[in-house]
Structures are given as C-alpha cells and as structure tokens.
Design a protein around this motif. Structure first.
Motif, short mmCIF file in Angstrom:
data_model
loop_
_atom_site.label_atom_id
_atom_site.label_comp_id
_atom_site.label_asym_id
_atom_site.label_seq_id
_atom_site.Cartn_x
_atom_site.Cartn_y
_atom_site.Cartn_z
N GLU A 39 0.83 -1.20 0.00
CA GLU A 39 0.00 0.00 0.00
C GLU A 39 0.87 1.25 0.00
N ASN A 40 0.29 2.33 -0.51
CA ASN A 40 1.02 3.58 -0.63
C ASN A 40 0.77 4.50 0.57
N LEU A 41 1.84 5.07 1.08
CA LEU A 41 1.77 6.18 2.02
C LEU A 41 2.43 7.37 1.36
N VAL A 42 1.69 8.46 1.20
CA VAL A 42 2.22 9.67 0.56
C VAL A 42 2.32 10.77 1.61
N PHE A 43 3.52 11.32 1.77
CA PHE A 43 3.79 12.36 2.76
C PHE A 43 3.94 13.70 2.05
N LEU A 44 3.10 14.66 2.42
CA LEU A 44 3.09 15.98 1.77
C LEU A 44 3.50 17.06 2.78
N HIS A 45 4.51 17.82 2.41
CA HIS A 45 5.03 18.87 3.31
C HIS A 45 4.17 20.12 3.27
N GLY A 46 4.29 20.92 4.32
CA GLY A 46 3.61 22.21 4.38
C GLY A 46 4.40 23.29 3.68
N PHE A 47 3.98 24.54 3.87
CA PHE A 47 4.60 25.68 3.19
C PHE A 47 5.25 26.62 4.19
N GLY A 48 6.29 27.30 3.71
CA GLY A 48 7.04 28.27 4.50
C GLY A 48 8.41 28.39 3.90
N GLY A 49 9.16 29.40 4.28
CA GLY A 49 10.49 29.59 3.72
C GLY A 49 11.37 28.38 3.91
N GLY A 50 11.70 27.69 2.80
CA GLY A 50 12.58 26.53 2.87
C GLY A 50 11.89 25.20 3.04
N SER A 51 10.59 25.16 2.91
CA SER A 51 9.87 23.89 3.06
C SER A 51 10.25 22.91 1.95
N SER A 52 10.14 21.63 2.27
CA SER A 52 10.43 20.56 1.30
C SER A 52 10.03 19.24 1.92
N ALA A 53 10.24 18.16 1.18
CA ALA A 53 9.94 16.82 1.69
C ALA A 53 10.80 16.47 2.91
N ARG A 68 4.86 1.25 0.47
CA ARG A 68 5.54 2.03 -0.56
C ARG A 68 5.42 3.50 -0.17
N ILE A 69 6.56 4.15 0.00
CA ILE A 69 6.59 5.54 0.47
C ILE A 69 6.83 6.48 -0.70
N LEU A 70 6.07 7.57 -0.73
CA LEU A 70 6.31 8.65 -1.68
C LEU A 70 6.28 9.97 -0.93
N ALA A 71 7.34 10.74 -1.09
CA ALA A 71 7.43 12.03 -0.39
C ALA A 71 7.91 13.08 -1.39
N PRO A 72 6.98 13.83 -1.99
CA PRO A 72 7.37 14.80 -3.02
C PRO A 72 7.77 16.16 -2.46
N ASP A 73 8.64 16.84 -3.21
CA ASP A 73 8.80 18.28 -3.09
C ASP A 73 7.75 18.89 -4.02
N LEU A 74 6.80 19.62 -3.49
CA LEU A 74 5.77 20.20 -4.35
C LEU A 74 6.36 21.28 -5.24
N ILE A 75 5.66 21.58 -6.32
CA ILE A 75 6.13 22.60 -7.26
C ILE A 75 6.42 23.91 -6.51
N GLY A 76 7.59 24.50 -6.79
CA GLY A 76 7.99 25.74 -6.14
C GLY A 76 8.81 25.53 -4.88
N TRP A 77 9.04 24.27 -4.50
CA TRP A 77 9.74 23.96 -3.25
C TRP A 77 10.77 22.86 -3.47
N GLY A 78 11.78 22.83 -2.62
CA GLY A 78 12.78 21.77 -2.67
C GLY A 78 13.46 21.67 -4.02
N LYS A 79 13.57 20.43 -4.52
CA LYS A 79 14.26 20.19 -5.78
C LYS A 79 13.32 20.17 -6.98
N SER A 80 12.04 20.35 -6.74
CA SER A 80 11.11 20.39 -7.87
C SER A 80 11.23 21.73 -8.61
#
Length: 299
Positions: A39-53, A68-80
């Motif tokens: 099963e999938n667990l998806v972890f989504l980060h919040g927003f703020g200066g420097g936020s990321s997965a 199965r783990i998925l932890a994205p950097d949302l668009i505009g954050w981290g390495k995305s």
C-alpha cells in the motif's frame, strides 16, 4: 537536499512542471518480488520559507518496510521546478491531484501538514476515489471561520513589490532568518532545532526562483476558509494538532473537526508541540501514525 538511506529520487512531469519525489527502493526495503504491491503512504510537506519533503524525512523511513513511500517536493519547493509565477490555490489542488494520479494506481493514505493538508482535504472532496484515508497535521486554510489572513501586517508588507524580494533574500533565505523562524514561531521548544534542520531549510530556500512560491504563501494568495469545505469530506481522517501552533491554535482544529464527525474519526492535540511535530517530536508522530492507520482502515 537531505535524502534518507534506502531512498532514491525520482520525478514526474505535471502541468506546472517537474515534481521530484523520494521513494523507498532497493534491497534494504524490498524483501520479495511483491514489494510493489504494498500500500502507498504519501507524505506531503507544508509551506514556509525553505519547506520541502525533508519535513517528513525523520518519520517516513519508519514505514518503509511495510509500505511504498512517496514524499514529493511540491512545485515551487525543494528540488522540484520553480516556475516564475504568482501561485494560486488551484495550482496546488491540480498538482496534488496529478501527483496521486500519476504515481498511485490504488487509493492511498495521505499524510500531510498545515496548508497542504487543507488542500488535500479539498482534493479528497473532489476526488474521493484517490484516497483510502487521511492523517493530517494542523490542517488549516489560514483564513478559517471568516478570518482574513491577508489583512495581517506581515502579509501587507510582503505585498509591496521589490520590498517582498528584498525581505525574502535578507530575512528569510538566510541561516539566521530560518533558525530564528523555526525557534520562535514553528517549534514550541527552541532547543529542538538543530543544525541539520536549518541547513535543509536553507538549501530549499536558496533554490533559484524559490521566492515565488514562498511569497505567494506569505502574501496570503494560497489561503482560504477550510470551514466552508470540510463538511463535504467523506474520507476517514485523523487530525494531529500541536498545542502551541502559533498560526492556528488547536481551538481552530477542534472547531473544524466538530463540523464533520462522520469523516474525522480522531482529533489528537499534542502538548508542548508547535506547527511541525514531525520534526519536533518525530518518534511521537510515528507512534500516532501507527496507531491511526489500522483505526482508519477499519472504517
């Protein structure tokens, strides 16, 4: 960025650009050929200066042997990708939906924090077929129950052209600025902020064009009143709320939970914790997630 052992970086292309995400792969976690059936667990980060997965990186490895783990950097954050645009609510509703649709073939459990958790509620309302359950940390639209975040002094200041980018480069995207914010506003106890956390936030905050998403958030362009939507939620949900969350206190969380007791099965307040218990007290957060997963599965 910081990448836990046993995880690799992958990416997908969304309508707003490339999303980088981290997933458990390789012999460390995969004991047999059926590993992809987990099963999938998806972890989504919040927003703020420097936020990321990175925000969830002390938590999600604890589940890597079973899920199965998925932890994205949302668009505009981290390495995305960081498109040069003023981000709007619909942008994030779209890319969160697209991420689930492109990476998961079965309904998922989403574990999300702060404003992103509020967005996830709206995506789950519009596309309930994508979700099995939700575990949310401080889900708030930041303009809940008629409050207007955009009238705050800070939101007004960063709405001034040129001044906004000056404030970002000198007051937010610096080691001192990030440490000060984490210690004074995000964490309940300053001594829980250590150098690696500051460095991870700093690396994300200093990515090219990182100011666009951060300033859209701080201006209030992404805020909304979650109380107008939450009654429509049908996905089984558990909520965790730090007692000392400075932006939206637990009384807001309790009011939101009371609007939909049919879907919101648990509201857990955490004493002496701020906005991000997943960084401040990761072991406690892991324990609560492990407690909530079977409870929500039985609904």
């Amino acid at each position: 960025m910081f990448q836990p052992l046993g995880f690799e970086q992958r990416s997908i292309i969304t309508s707003l650009g490339k999303i980088v995400y981290y997933t458990n792969a390789g012999s460390l976690w995969q004991g047999d050929d059926k590993a992809d059936d987990r099963e999938n667990l998806v972890f989504l980060h919040g927003f703020g200066g420097g936020s990321s997965a990175y925000e969830w990186s002390k938590v999600y490895p604890a589940f890597a042997a079973q899920y199965r783990i998925l932890a994205p950097d949302l668009i505009g954050w981290g390495k995305s990708e960081h498109p040069e645009r003023n981000y709007q609510i619909e942008d994030y509703l779209t890319i969160i939906r697209e991420f689930f649709q492109q990476t998961c073939t079965e309904p998922v459990t989403a574990i999300a924090s702060s404003l992103t958790a509020a967005f996830t509620i709206r995506v789950a309302i519009a596309h309930p077929e994508l979700f099995k359950s939700l575990i949310l940390v401080t889900p708030a639209g930041l303009s809940d129950f008629g409050e207007n975040y955009t009238r705050s002094i800070f939101a007004q200041i960063v709405s001034v052209p040129l001044l906004d980018r000056l404030l970002y480069s000198t007051g937010i995207a610096t080691s001192g600025g990030i440490r000060s914010f984490l210690e004074q506003r995000q964490f309940a106890q300053p001594n829980r902020v250590y150098d690696e956390i500051v460095e991870a936030y700093l690396q994300s905050a200093q990515q090219p064009n990182a100011e666009y998403a951060a300033l859209s958030f701080v201006r209030g362009d992404l805020c909304f009143d979650l109380s107008l939507y939450i009654q429509q939620l049908t996905t089984p949900t558990a909520i965790i709320w730090g007692e000392k969350s400075q932006f939206t206190g637990p009384e807001i969380g309790r009011r939101l939970a009371q609007q939909n007791p049919q879907a919101i099965k648990v509201f857990q307040e955490l004493d002496d914790v701020g906005l991000t218990p997943q960084l401040e007290l990761p072991a406690v957060t892991i324990g609560l997630i492990k407690k909530f997963l079977p409870l929500l599965d039985s609904q």
